[in-house]
Design an enzyme around this catalytic site. Sequence first.
Site, PDB file in Angstrom:
ATOM      1  N   PRO A 215       0.721  -1.150   0.059  1.00  0.00           N
ATOM      2  CA  PRO A 215      -0.091  -0.245  -0.036  1.00  0.00           C
ATOM      3  C   PRO A 215       1.028   1.345  -0.022  1.00  0.00           C
ATOM      4  O   PRO A 215       2.035   1.184   0.645  1.00  0.00           O
ATOM      5  CB  PRO A 215      -0.882  -0.039   1.341  1.00  0.00           C
ATOM      6  N   GLY A 218       2.358   3.677  -4.746  1.00  0.00           N
ATOM      7  CA  GLY A 218       1.989   4.633  -6.148  1.00  0.00           C
ATOM      8  C   GLY A 218       1.221   3.761  -7.079  1.00  0.00           C
ATOM      9  O   GLY A 218       1.084   4.332  -8.288  1.00  0.00           O
ATOM     10  N   LYS A 219       0.390   2.594  -6.676  1.00  0.00           N
ATOM     11  CA  LYS A 219      -0.352   1.863  -7.793  1.00  0.00           C
ATOM     12  C   LYS A 219      -1.351   2.860  -8.450  1.00  0.00           C
ATOM     13  O   LYS A 219      -1.592   2.867  -9.674  1.00  0.00           O
ATOM     14  CB  LYS A 219      -0.881   0.799  -7.329  1.00  0.00           C
ATOM     15  N   GLU A 436      12.875  -0.411  27.343  1.00  0.00           N
ATOM     16  CA  GLU A 436      13.429   0.185  26.100  1.00  0.00           C
ATOM     17  C   GLU A 436      14.833   0.077  25.977  1.00  0.00           C
ATOM     18  O   GLU A 436      15.555  -0.149  24.844  1.00  0.00           O
ATOM     19  CB  GLU A 436      12.812   1.667  25.970  1.00  0.00           C
TER      20      GLU A 436
HETATM   21  P1  ADP Z   1      -1.332   2.788  -3.759  1.00  0.00           P
HETATM   22  O1  ADP Z   1      -2.429   3.013  -4.595  1.00  0.00           O
HETATM   23  O2  ADP Z   1      -0.123   1.865  -4.271  1.00  0.00           O
HETATM   24  O3  ADP Z   1      -1.630   2.505  -2.246  1.00  0.00           O
HETATM   25  P2  ADP Z   1      -1.249   5.621  -4.097  1.00  0.00           P
HETATM   26  O4  ADP Z   1      -0.951   5.594  -5.657  1.00  0.00           O
HETATM   27  O5  ADP Z   1      -2.385   5.937  -3.568  1.00  0.00           O
HETATM   28  O6  ADP Z   1      -0.677   4.243  -3.695  1.00  0.00           O
HETATM   29  O7  ADP Z   1      -0.125   6.778  -3.449  1.00  0.00           O
HETATM   30  C1  ADP Z   1      -0.521   7.456  -2.390  1.00  0.00           C
HETATM   31  C2  ADP Z   1       0.265   8.825  -2.711  1.00  0.00           C
HETATM   32  O8  ADP Z   1       1.808   8.686  -2.533  1.00  0.00           O
HETATM   33  C3  ADP Z   1       0.096   9.221  -4.016  1.00  0.00           C
HETATM   34  O9  ADP Z   1      -0.944  10.358  -4.208  1.00  0.00           O
HETATM   35  C4  ADP Z   1       1.408  10.010  -4.098  1.00  0.00           C
HETATM   36  O10 ADP Z   1       1.207  11.509  -3.738  1.00  0.00           O
HETATM   37  C5  ADP Z   1       2.422   9.443  -3.249  1.00  0.00           C
HETATM   38  N1  ADP Z   1       3.353   8.402  -4.206  1.00  0.00           N
HETATM   39  C6  ADP Z   1       3.293   7.244  -4.098  1.00  0.00           C
HETATM   40  N2  ADP Z   1       4.455   6.890  -4.987  1.00  0.00           N
HETATM   41  C7  ADP Z   1       4.790   7.781  -5.300  1.00  0.00           C
HETATM   42  C8  ADP Z   1       5.799   8.037  -6.717  1.00  0.00           C
HETATM   43  N3  ADP Z   1       6.497   7.034  -6.999  1.00  0.00           N
HETATM   44  N4  ADP Z   1       5.946   9.270  -7.009  1.00  0.00           N
HETATM   45  C9  ADP Z   1       5.417  10.354  -6.446  1.00  0.00           C
HETATM   46  N5  ADP Z   1       4.439  10.354  -5.349  1.00  0.00           N
HETATM   47  C10 ADP Z   1       4.314   9.108  -5.000  1.00  0.00           C
HETATM   48 ZN    ZN Z   2       9.089  -3.804  24.232  1.00  0.00          ZN
END
Ligand code: ADP
Ligand code: ZN
Length: 668
Positions: A215, A218-219, A436
Amino acid sequence: MENKDGRQGPKLGSLLFYGLMLVALVVLSTVIFGNNYGRQEKTTLADVLEYINSTEYKVTSVEVNGTNVKLTYKDQSGAVKSINQSVPYEYVDDLVLVLEEAKKNGTIENYNYSEPFDWSILINIMMFGGTIVLVFLIFNTINRQTRDSNSVFSFGNNRAKLTDPDKMKVKFSDVAGSVEEKEELSEIVDFLKSPAKYKELGAKIPKGVLLYGAPGTGKTLLARAVAGEAGVRFFYISGSDFVEMLVGVGASRVRSLFADAKRAAPSVVFIDEIDAVGRKRGAGLGGGQDEREQTLNQILVEMDGFDVNTNIIVMAATNRVDVLDPALLRPGRFDRRIMVNMPDADEREAILKIHAKNKPLAKDVSLREVALSTVGFTGADLENVLNEAALLTARRNKKEISMNEITDATFRVQMGPQKNSKKLSDKVKRLTSYHEAGHAVVLKATSEFEKVDRVTIIPAGSAGGYTAYKPVEDTDFYTEKMLLDVIKMSLGGRAAEEIFLGEVSTGAASDLQHCNSIAKNMIKRYGLSSKFRNMVFGDENEEVFLGYSMGQVQSYSEQTAAAIDQEIKLIIDSCYEETKRILNEKRSIMEALAARLQDKLTVDGPEFEMIYEANGDLELVDYARKNKLSISEATEKRSSEITSGSIEDLIADDASKTSSDDKDGEEN
Ligand code: ADP
Ligand code: ZN
Ligand code: MG
């Protein structure tokens, strides 16, 4: 194009009409209710009886009309008078009985009764009917207004969010790193731009592209960028939308989603979190099975129904490719799979650069350094770090984001906000500090792969305190030694409690859970036990997909199960012994670190390193920090100061210095 079905938005006139109807209903009901119950005085049955039985006046006749009672009587002077009263509806029947009796006895001369008309029934019907009509009309209106957006009212409609090509701003350049991913996807983009070229060559373009990865990697962003690069419509829908509400809706949503996408073709349909509908069928616990299956089937049916002229690319994203139904992954469906990786240091730097664009950074900020120290962070985490840093900067009334804020924000993103306001008792402080310190010291003593980043006894999230540590570099695998080190580090808290406090607490519960599951995996999944070297046991999905494995038969005997448990115990026990040995050896460091934690609550990575190097000589540490020296430099400088200093200085310093000199001696 926009009003595809000729539906129109609500007219002001129709809204006005509904409003007026509501007002009319309210007015009507108050008039009617008011007449019956409000205006006239209410009389109880007893009041009427009192008149009838009274010797003062002679009641001649009683007229009962509905709930209205008209009593005609002669008073003592003989004059005929009448009064009008109203009795509650429930009393009318009783009243009639009483009057019947009274007439028989001759107490009254006559009575007249006419069937009451029960207004309330009519009103109830009207109100009820009116409400239904109104609710229906309002739903209808809202539904029309929000057809294309998220709305509980759009039952059967797909909830895909349309995006205008012009408004599609996300391009590949907005996605940092992910070079291979973008390369794979550029073919899709090209197809969407000029489908004819591919058709002429008879090339078969994949219908479905599955993006998978952790998660926040950036998918969703990549899918948007594909549509953005190609300049086509992007239809977004999330698998969790399908499961959330009514039964039987999923399939029809899928149908209308694809219908819309076909109309807008070429286009991209993006199904986010497809595992929510696309899990292996017949697996998993709980209900909602049929609904999911129907939805999934409909997706498959739609994809199978594409012909050469359907210029739609279906993209989907999941972080659990292993739980997907095999039917989804067959050729002709999501047969193109692209793994979206965790960003490495260079990619992290690039991502940080993108998200730092509109943020004023102070001169001391090195995004390279931030990237290097954020191993294991996803793109979403990094975006979050910079945002948190901006928020912190604002709270501290500064104009520019400095490295300080970014470091603090990093911990915030990792651990959740600290509960600074919580008052800690001395007992809790003492316990947490040793616990800790135990984690930190064991980590430092065993692992060259990870280093302590911060130790704190300020509660954060659900933890009483925490030891943050970071991998020194990016890695995709663990060696056996690394796993054992993690187990020892986890056991460090409890071992410290046992050694230094003489009693153990429940504070180690999650630590124990953690290291037990690692030990179990070492034996069952990685084949790392001494007895069952290179053997694995059970289904690899077992833990994450509970419902599935519950239906499966254990593939090994009870004896083997017992032996596996024995092996797990062996690992934990030997690690615990080793952990206690380390802590006993590092007693002076432990005492010093625990004392510093109780005193200052937080010790950061560099200070921890110094305490460790100085073997717990806090004075030396403070001296070195004050003069910005390393521990070895400080040791040297201080001893030369002592030798070159006057006799008086030596004597004055004597008491405090001797003990630390002793310690230095031990170290060498
Ligand atoms: P996923 O769908 O894999 O869970 P998201 O595409 O929703 O992830 O990514 C969440 C946010 O993180 C994006 O809106 C973006 O702002 C940032 N992000 C993630 N990967 C990248 C990347 N390679 N470059 C720039 N921003 C990114
Ligand atoms: Zn602990
Ligand atoms: Mg996503």
